[in-house]
Design an enzyme around this catalytic site. Structure first.
Site, PDB file in Angstrom:
ATOM      1  N   GLU A  20       8.136  34.012  19.999  1.00  0.00           N
ATOM      2  CA  GLU A  20       9.031  34.328  18.870  1.00  0.00           C
ATOM      3  C   GLU A  20       9.388  35.813  18.937  1.00  0.00           C
ATOM      4  O   GLU A  20       8.530  36.644  19.265  1.00  0.00           O
ATOM      5  CB  GLU A  20       8.265  34.040  17.563  1.00  0.00           C
ATOM      6  CG  GLU A  20       8.981  34.454  16.302  1.00  0.00           C
ATOM      7  CD  GLU A  20       8.054  34.432  15.067  1.00  0.00           C
ATOM      8  OE1 GLU A  20       6.858  34.789  15.190  1.00  0.00           O
ATOM      9  OE2 GLU A  20       8.538  34.051  13.987  1.00  0.00           O
ATOM     10  N   LYS A  33      14.568  28.972  12.718  1.00  0.00           N
ATOM     11  CA  LYS A  33      13.286  28.724  12.037  1.00  0.00           C
ATOM     12  C   LYS A  33      13.478  28.159  10.624  1.00  0.00           C
ATOM     13  O   LYS A  33      14.244  28.717   9.815  1.00  0.00           O
ATOM     14  CB  LYS A  33      12.500  30.032  12.003  1.00  0.00           C
ATOM     15  CG  LYS A  33      11.062  29.928  11.523  1.00  0.00           C
ATOM     16  CD  LYS A  33      10.374  31.282  11.736  1.00  0.00           C
ATOM     17  CE  LYS A  33       8.935  31.310  11.302  1.00  0.00           C
ATOM     18  NZ  LYS A  33       8.325  32.640  11.537  1.00  0.00           N
ATOM     19  N   GLU A  65       9.367  38.624   6.446  1.00  0.00           N
ATOM     20  CA  GLU A  65      10.288  37.664   7.083  1.00  0.00           C
ATOM     21  C   GLU A  65      11.270  37.082   6.071  1.00  0.00           C
ATOM     22  O   GLU A  65      12.424  36.809   6.397  1.00  0.00           O
ATOM     23  CB  GLU A  65       9.508  36.525   7.738  1.00  0.00           C
ATOM     24  CG  GLU A  65       9.046  36.832   9.131  1.00  0.00           C
ATOM     25  CD  GLU A  65       8.641  35.567   9.872  1.00  0.00           C
ATOM     26  OE1 GLU A  65       9.512  34.763  10.215  1.00  0.00           O
ATOM     27  OE2 GLU A  65       7.428  35.401  10.101  1.00  0.00           O
ATOM     28  N   CYS A  81       6.534  29.682  15.257  1.00  0.00           N
ATOM     29  CA  CYS A  81       5.404  30.309  14.584  1.00  0.00           C
ATOM     30  C   CYS A  81       4.902  29.551  13.357  1.00  0.00           C
ATOM     31  O   CYS A  81       4.193  28.579  13.492  1.00  0.00           O
ATOM     32  CB  CYS A  81       5.718  31.763  14.235  1.00  0.00           C
ATOM     33  SG  CYS A  81       4.191  32.649  13.816  1.00  0.00           S
ATOM     34  N   ASN A 132       4.093  35.085  16.377  1.00  0.00           N
ATOM     35  CA  ASN A 132       3.551  36.435  16.112  1.00  0.00           C
ATOM     36  C   ASN A 132       2.644  36.256  14.903  1.00  0.00           C
ATOM     37  O   ASN A 132       3.132  36.080  13.781  1.00  0.00           O
ATOM     38  CB  ASN A 132       4.654  37.418  15.709  1.00  0.00           C
ATOM     39  CG  ASN A 132       5.517  37.905  16.841  1.00  0.00           C
ATOM     40  OD1 ASN A 132       5.380  39.012  17.330  1.00  0.00           O
ATOM     41  ND2 ASN A 132       6.472  37.067  17.253  1.00  0.00           N
TER      42      ASN A 132
HETATM   43  N1  CDT Z   1       5.751  34.925  12.461  1.00  0.00           N
HETATM   44  C1  CDT Z   1       5.083  34.095  11.637  1.00  0.00           C
HETATM   45  O1  CDT Z   1       5.611  33.101  11.177  1.00  0.00           O
HETATM   46  N2  CDT Z   1       3.812  34.470  11.325  1.00  0.00           N
HETATM   47  C2  CDT Z   1       3.055  33.740  10.360  1.00  0.00           C
HETATM   48  C3  CDT Z   1       2.188  34.672   9.626  1.00  0.00           C
HETATM   49  C4  CDT Z   1       1.792  34.088   8.334  1.00  0.00           C
HETATM   50  S1  CDT Z   1       1.193  35.249   7.233  1.00  0.00           S
HETATM   51  C5  CDT Z   1       2.507  35.809   6.402  1.00  0.00           C
HETATM   52  C6  CDT Z   1       2.199  32.624  10.945  1.00  0.00           C
HETATM   53  O2  CDT Z   1       2.199  31.529  10.366  1.00  0.00           O
HETATM   54  O3  CDT Z   1       1.509  32.829  11.939  1.00  0.00           O
END
Ligand code: CDT
Length: 309
Positions: free
Chosen positions: A48, A125, A144, A170, A195
């Site tokens: 991502e 997404k 985000e 993600c 990420n």
């Molecule tokens: N990039 C991404 O979606 N990261 C989320 C972090 C969640 S905490 C706000 C994840 O689900 O890994």
């Protein structure tokens, strides 16, 4: 080994700093593609937001404050060398990046590019985690929801690489609905870039479980839908924030067949027999025979929890 074998590479990335240029990042990606070619890989999954640092960790008053991290066209002058290298090698790839559309919409997007360098799929997404507004109490933010819109295009599966390929991004991997939407389209291989910061500010008790939860959800999604899943990280310590690595290639049995061992740029390779999916899709998870969609109406009609009186 017999069957439809697709040799897949998960191209994990280490940190990308805030001032690393597209040219520098694309060079790292093409180096991983070259390594993939040396090992006869046919499809490489990149993470991502693979072209930039994870910029939603910083608040800007104006939402357009991070627009230099977005791509307005794909390929562009900066990213074309990646497409050219892939075409020269005859390798396909998936690539996550921040997309800014001509009419001003911002999406967290991943594309699927075939062996000829043609974009055959685009996924924006669906599940956008984190928050919209400045929350300076956090050690770092997860904005985000400020910098990306929730896509309403849903989940697609494409015929490519001799199989049925789907994309997710993600946070989508934590939701069983993601896998089932793809499973109901017969998916045989799901590519998921992520990420994932180790520190989760709303409930730091989850921090030590990040690696467990990462594999838990992808292994369950693979098994329950009889599909291969490739989870590929951008991890390591990026601009002072530590993110999870542990990229993995998961079989339709739910077993991890290959996993990253570093926290940097690393290619993880596995031979994915797409015919293996049938063992699960034709038995325990024969959807046509055993599913009861009329029993699951809440799944699409209801968003939050409604407890009984
Ligand atoms: N990039 C991404 O979606 N990261 C989320 C972090 C969640 S905490 C706000 C994840 O689900 O890994």
């Amino acid at each position: 080994m017999t069957g439809r074998i697709l040799r897949v590479g998960a191209a994990q990335l280490g940190p990308i700093s805030r001032d690393e240029s597209r040219t520098q990042v694309v060079k790292r990606l093409t180096t991983l593609l070259d390594r993939a070619a040396d090992r006869d890989v046919r499809l490489v999954a990149f993470p991502e937001l693979a072209l930039t640092t994870f910029f939603p960790r910083w608040y800007t008053e104006d939402v357009s404050g991070h627009d230099h991290y977005y791509e307005r066209e794909m390929p562009s002058a900066g990213t074309r060398p990646l497409f050219e290298a892939a075409r020269a090698h005859g390798i396909g790839f998936s690539l996550g990046y921040a997309e800014l559309t001509p009419d001003g919409h911002r999406y967290n997007t991943t594309i699927l590019v075939d062996e000829r360098g043609e974009t055959v799929g685009r996924y924006r997404k669906v599940h956008i985690p984190g928050h919209e507004h400045n929350e300076p109490w956090r050690p770092f933010e997860h904005l985000e929801r400020r910098y990306f819109e929730e896509s309403d295009e849903g989940f697609s599966v494409w015929r490519a690489f001799g199989g049925l390929v789907g994309l997710a991004t993600c946070n989508d991997r934590r939701w069983p609905e993601t896998y089932r939407e793809l499973g109901l389209q017969g998916v045989e291989l799901i590519l998921i870039g992520y990420n994932t910061p180790i520190h989760y500010a709303p409930d730091p008790g989850q921090n030590p479980l990040q690696g467990f939860h990462n594999h838990l959800v992808m292994q369950a999604g693979a098994y329950q839908n009889g599909t291969w899943v490739v989870g590929v990280a951008k991890g390591g310590v990026e601009e002072g924030v530590e993110s999870l690595c542990q990229s993995a290639i998961i079989a339709p049995s739910g077993q991890i067949v290959a996993q990253a061992v570093t926290t940097g740029d690393e290619l993880v390779v596995a031979d994915c027999d797409l015919d293996w999916c049938r063992h699960y899709k034709d038995t325990l998870f024969d959807f046509d025979r055993y599913r009861r969609p009329e029993m699951y109406r809440r799944l699409s009609n209801q968003k939050g929890v409604i407890e009984p009186n």
